[in-house]
Design an enzyme around this catalytic site. Structure first.
Site, short mmCIF file in Angstrom:
data_model
loop_
_atom_site.label_atom_id
_atom_site.label_comp_id
_atom_site.label_asym_id
_atom_site.label_seq_id
_atom_site.Cartn_x
_atom_site.Cartn_y
_atom_site.Cartn_z
N GLU A 141 16.16 35.84 12.05
CA GLU A 141 15.47 36.21 13.29
C GLU A 141 13.97 36.42 13.03
O GLU A 141 13.11 35.85 13.69
CB GLU A 141 16.09 37.49 13.84
CG GLU A 141 15.38 38.05 15.06
CD GLU A 141 15.91 39.41 15.46
OE1 GLU A 141 15.62 39.83 16.59
OE2 GLU A 141 16.58 40.08 14.64
N HIS A 142 13.65 37.30 12.08
CA HIS A 142 12.26 37.56 11.70
C HIS A 142 12.03 37.00 10.30
O HIS A 142 12.84 37.27 9.40
CB HIS A 142 11.96 39.06 11.66
CG HIS A 142 12.30 39.80 12.91
ND1 HIS A 142 13.45 40.56 13.05
CD2 HIS A 142 11.65 39.89 14.09
CE1 HIS A 142 13.48 41.11 14.24
NE2 HIS A 142 12.40 40.71 14.91
#
Length: 443
Positions: free
Chosen positions: A319-320
């Site tokens: 995600e990040h």
């Protein structure tokens, strides 16, 4: 050399077993909300949140009371963050254009970009009331032009969280509700006796909220399946262990099931980061949460080259992805699978989560292989249209359509074309037969 894993997370089998239990729980809750509406929502809210107010929707007076509970400085900070989100969303919206072309003489094709009519923006509560999620959902939907915006968040310590409610209101929400979990998602998506259903639900949440969105998709639209937060730190020996450990734990505190991964070409940095994480956990106020995530889901992976880092990062599809290397732009140029990139040691995931302006609702669970995160375009429907302006164009397109329908054996479709060839092309075409090739031409 294959990637060497110095620290492992939980196995895929354990995660799969957990997912089965979640699915079964969510099915029962959604069925109950669909069958009994408000009564089910009230019982479930009492059961899970010990919360059963006279009305889950906040009145203008209740909203004003929440805003009044914040200091001027707190309100200014919320407004600053919303201005950054709004500015970036407006720039993205300006990049989305309607088009209209004349693809052939007399044939006009186009598309219009129209906002979804109604959206529910969910703001998770859990361990932390995520004020920033109100910016990301409500403000972005407002910029897109959504005409009815609901916002909902669970109670915190037995009452609406003032900062969350203020952010929802300042962001432009039309209806604000204090309830949470699967019952809130179900109530807004399916409707109840007192809540009109919406066309779309967006926002992050725990595994139950994510599963509810998954099960409802199709009946409503969703942004994506935003499950537990994930972070991947890509680092070489140009940075130190304190920075890496701080940024890993900065995301690990989200919950008990947050994958936090260090990917590096340096064994020294890998081992020093593991030690530094343990040191910080001894003094971190949220160590009871972050420590469990690090223990069960934290990983440290060592590879030999920058290109192997890119390949491994794309496999993880986090995600990040925070890049702290000598050349962070190399990853911007070459990586394909990520929710959001944070390039260089001067930025970090918390900036994106809270204030810098990019949206923090991002794909998890390897969904970054096929989708990006929430943005203004998620609230926009791109719908096509066509016009045929001349008899000649209709007859010419009709001839091609007639023959293509004959290939498929779809006679009634073919007759939609044939009748126009007969009327506008002045050509006799027997019912049920295809227009002969070359008999009608573009002018």
């Amino acid at each position: 050399m294959p990637a060497q894993i110095l620290k492992h997370g939980r196995s895929a089998d354990v995660a799969s077993d957990d997912a089965v239990k979640v699915r079964q729980t969510v099915v029962g809750i959604l069925d109950d909300v669909a069958a009994r509406g408000d009564a089910a929502v009230r019982e479930l809210s009492k059961k899970f949140d010990d919360w059963s107010p006279e009305n889950f929707r906040l009145s203008p007076e209740e909203i004003a009371s929440c805003i009044a509970a914040l200091s001027p400085g707190q309100l200014d900070d919320i407004k600053f963050a919303q201005a950054q989100v709004r500015n970036f969303a407006q720039a993205q919206r300006a990049a989305i254009h309607d088009i209209e072309i004349e693809s052939l003489p007399g044939v006009v094709l186009g598309h219009k970009n129209m906002p979804v009519e109604s959206v529910a923006c969910y703001v998770p509560g859990g361990k932390f009331p995520l004020v920033a999620s109100a910016h990301m959902g409500v403000v972005t939907a407002k910029v897109a032009g959504v005409s009815r915006i609901l916002a909902a968040s669970p109670p915190v310590q037995g009452r609406p969280n003032p900062a969350v409610i203020a952010a929802m209101h300042l962001g432009g929400a039309d209806e604000i509700y204090t309830f949470g979990g699967v019952q809130a998602i179900g109530a807004m998506a399916l409707g109840t006796q007192t809540i009109d259903p919406v066309a779309m639900v967006v926002g992050p949440g725990n595994v139950y909220v994510a599963e509810a969105k998954r099960q409802l998709f199709g009946r409503i639209g969703i942004d994506l399946i935003a499950g537990p937060s994930e972070t991947l730190i890509i680092a070489d020996d140009s940075v130190d262990a304190e920075l890496c450990a701080t940024d890993l734990l900065g995301q690990a505190e989200h919950g008990f099931n947050t994958p936090a991964i260090l990917l590096t070409t340096s064994f020294r940095l890998a081992n020093e980061t593991i030690a530094e994480v343990e040191r910080i956990l001894k003094i971190l106020p949220t160590a009871n949460t972050a420590g469990v995530s690090w223990r069960d889901f934290g990983q440290v992976i060592v590879v030999d080259t920058v290109d192997e880092m890119v390949a491994e990062a794309d496999r993880i599809a986090s995600e990040h992805v925070q890049v702290m290397t000598r050349d962070p732009d190399y990853f911007l140029k070459n990586m394909k699978n990520y929710g959001a990139l944070f390039l260089g040691s001067r930025t970090n995931v918390a900036y994106g989560d809270k204030v810098i302006g990019t949206n923090h609702t991002l794909p998890t669970g390897k969904a970054a292989r096929y989708t990006g995160g929430l943005w203004v375009g998620k609230f926009i429907k791109t719908c096509t249209y066509q016009k045929v302006l001349t008899d000649e164009a209709s007859a010419m397109i009709g001839a091609y359509c007639s023959r293509l329908c004959a290939i498929e054996g779809m006679t009634a479709h073919g007759e939609q074309a044939n009748i126009r060839v007969r009327r506008y092309g002045n050509q006799e075409v027997p019912y049920g037969s295809a227009v002969p090739a070359g008999s009608v031409h573009a002018s």
